[in-house]
Design an enzyme around this catalytic site. Structure first.
Site, mmCIF file in Angstrom:
data_model
loop_
_atom_site.group_PDB
_atom_site.id
_atom_site.type_symbol
_atom_site.label_atom_id
_atom_site.label_comp_id
_atom_site.label_asym_id
_atom_site.label_seq_id
_atom_site.Cartn_x
_atom_site.Cartn_y
_atom_site.Cartn_z
ATOM 1 C CG ASP A 126 -0.649 15.459 -7.862
ATOM 2 O OD1 ASP A 126 0.249 15.034 -8.600
ATOM 3 O OD2 ASP A 126 -0.975 14.447 -6.966
ATOM 4 N N GLY A 155 0.830 19.194 -8.686
ATOM 5 C CA GLY A 155 1.300 19.885 -7.656
ATOM 6 C C GLY A 155 0.739 20.500 -6.508
ATOM 7 N N GLY A 156 -0.049 20.924 -6.932
ATOM 8 C CA GLY A 156 -0.985 21.661 -6.289
ATOM 9 C C GLY A 156 -1.509 21.723 -5.229
ATOM 10 C CG PHE A 157 -3.253 17.299 -1.832
ATOM 11 C CD1 PHE A 157 -4.767 17.977 -1.620
ATOM 12 C CD2 PHE A 157 -2.734 16.951 -2.352
ATOM 13 C CE1 PHE A 157 -4.717 17.459 -0.196
ATOM 14 C CE2 PHE A 157 -2.959 16.187 -0.176
ATOM 15 C CZ PHE A 157 -4.361 16.091 -0.307
ATOM 16 C CG ASP A 189 -5.630 9.732 -6.312
ATOM 17 O OD1 ASP A 189 -6.265 10.694 -6.239
ATOM 18 O OD2 ASP A 189 -4.356 10.066 -5.528
ATOM 19 C CB CYS A 191 -8.073 -12.249 -0.297
ATOM 20 S SG CYS A 191 -6.512 -11.006 -1.543
ATOM 21 C CB CYS A 221 -3.662 -11.050 -4.063
ATOM 22 S SG CYS A 221 -3.268 -11.413 -1.740
ATOM 23 C CB CYS A 277 -4.834 -14.383 0.550
ATOM 24 S SG CYS A 277 -4.302 -12.712 1.257
ATOM 25 C CG HIS A 334 -4.016 -8.355 0.752
ATOM 26 N ND1 HIS A 334 -4.789 -9.349 0.393
ATOM 27 C CD2 HIS A 334 -4.744 -7.776 1.714
ATOM 28 C CE1 HIS A 334 -5.312 -8.695 1.274
ATOM 29 N NE2 HIS A 334 -5.619 -7.748 1.586
HETATM 30 ZN ZN LIG Z 1 -4.721 -10.567 -0.182
#
Ligand SMILES: [Zn+2]
Length: 380
Positions: A92, A94-96, A266, A304, A306, A309, A335
């Site tokens: 991005d 940089g404006g924000f 994002d 989940c 992952c 988990c 997670h």
């Molecule tokens: Zn998870």
């Protein structure tokens, strides 16, 4: 002719799924881009970010131009090599961050002058310089420099700010060096005013960009107004180009924006929440510091798959946070990123199978249930 290829393979209502082909890899859309502000997704090895399902990362011009400097990163082989990320990156402009982080800023027609939030040093960013920095970083997708209109503002202020951003967008387009696989995205501004958003979208389309971002949202206007802006933009952005809703958002915001035809997102939420003890599940947003988790042997989210988990209990995560162990934020971030990427994968499948609205209703109903009940006390 566009410099990046965007293939839409299926549509469901306004929602679409497809593939964006960039210089350094392909991005499956709808896509969530983890935020790698300072050339790192905080607390995560790049391999784990990729394993969570991310195709593309976001880097911040504002932070990287201050530390370690765009030219230094360029000399070290570009941002991807510097941070050991093999996939594509979007930066991005940089404006924000200039609006939200820097202490003193002076905006004029040529650009913006600001003091670094770290050491107070004076910097200047112009549309051309913002594009040059992103080129030096090696970004697959470059964002135009825009003035992020604060919220709330009057329609008159929003109009003046948006029109300046459109003039800057044209300057960025002129400075951008055309290379295969590299794209430049314009940013629709105009606050919460439908007529200004439409004017901005038309101005950008006239200049011609590889993709169109919707900026200036998620700045405190709330979900209802954000969705109103997206509804107002229906039919006003080119059908065949990717659309990116900047800085959004919570899982529910993402689902509702995908229903309205957004392809890219994002947000710092999954990583920032992970660092502060907040985890997302299919039922609720959980505060793992809460005492009710202290002897709970169950995973954070039973649905989940992952590594967190699969291998760790709520009680262990709770313990890590109570002891300020660095592994706690790392695991919860991991997670949360998995949770976001799984949501994106499920959205892509739902669109491909033509049942996006059913998936969306059931996901939104699921997250409204609240957390599972606490473990019952064992009988002595
Ligand atoms: Zn998870």
């Amino acid at each position: 002719m566009s410099r990046i290829v965007f293939d839409i393979s299926a549509r469901a209502g306004a929602g679409r799924t497809g593939r964006l082909t960039l210089a350094n890899g392909e991005v499956r859309t709808p896509a969530f881009m983890p935020v790698g502000t300072a050339a790192t997704v905080k607390g995560m090895h790049p391999e784990a970010v990729a394993a969570a399902g991310a195709d593309i990362l976001l880097g911040n011009v504002y932070h990287l131009m201050l530390r370690p400097g765009a030219e230094r990163i360029h000399e070290l082989g570009g941002l991807r090599k510097f941070m050991n990320w093999s996939g594509p990156i979007l930066t991005d402009s940089g404006g924000f961050q200039i609006m939200s982080l820097s202490k003193i800023r002076e905006i004029d027609e040529e650009g913006v002058e600001f003091r670094s939030h770290t050491d107070g040093a004076l910097h200047r960013l112009t549309p051309a310089r913002a594009v040059e920095i992103q080129h030096a970083l090696g970004s697959d997708i470059t964002m135009v420099l825009d003035e992020c209109t604060p919220y709330p503002v009057s329609e008159q202020e929003a109009a003046a700010s948006m029109r300046r951003s459109m003039r800057w967008a044209r300057l960025c387009r002129e400075r951008f060096e055309v290379r295969p696989g590299h794209g430049l995205f314009g940013i629709v501004q105009g606050g919460v005013f439908e007529n200004l958003r439409a004017e901005s979208a038309a101005a950008l389309e006239e200049i011609g960009f590889d993709g169109y971002a919707i900026g200036g949202l998620a700045v405190g206007e709330g979900q209802e107004l954000m969705l109103q802006v997206l509804d107002g933009l229906q039919g006003k952005l080119p059908e065949d180009r990717p659309r990116y809703l900047m800085g959004v958002g919570k899982p529910g915001d993402i689902v509702k924006a995908v229903l309205r035809g957004v392809d890219m997102f994002d947000c710092v939420l999954p990583t920032r929440s992970g660092r502060t003890g907040r985890g997302y599940t299919a039922r609720a947003e959980i505060n793992i510091r809460n005492a009710r988790h202290s002897s709970d042997p169950r995973p954070l989210d039973a649905e989940c798959a992952c590594p967190v988990c699969t291998n760790y209990s709520r009680a262990y995560l709770h313990h890590l946070f109570r002891c300020d162990e660095m592994l706690g934020p790392m695991l919860l971030t991991q997670h949360n990123l998995h949770f976001y990427q799984t949501l994106m994968a499920n959205l892509r499948i739902a669109i491909a199978q033509g049942n996006l609205s059913d998936f969306a209703s059931s996901f939104l109903a699921g997250t409204a249930q609240g957390d599972i009940g606490p473990v019952s006390c064992p009988t002595p």
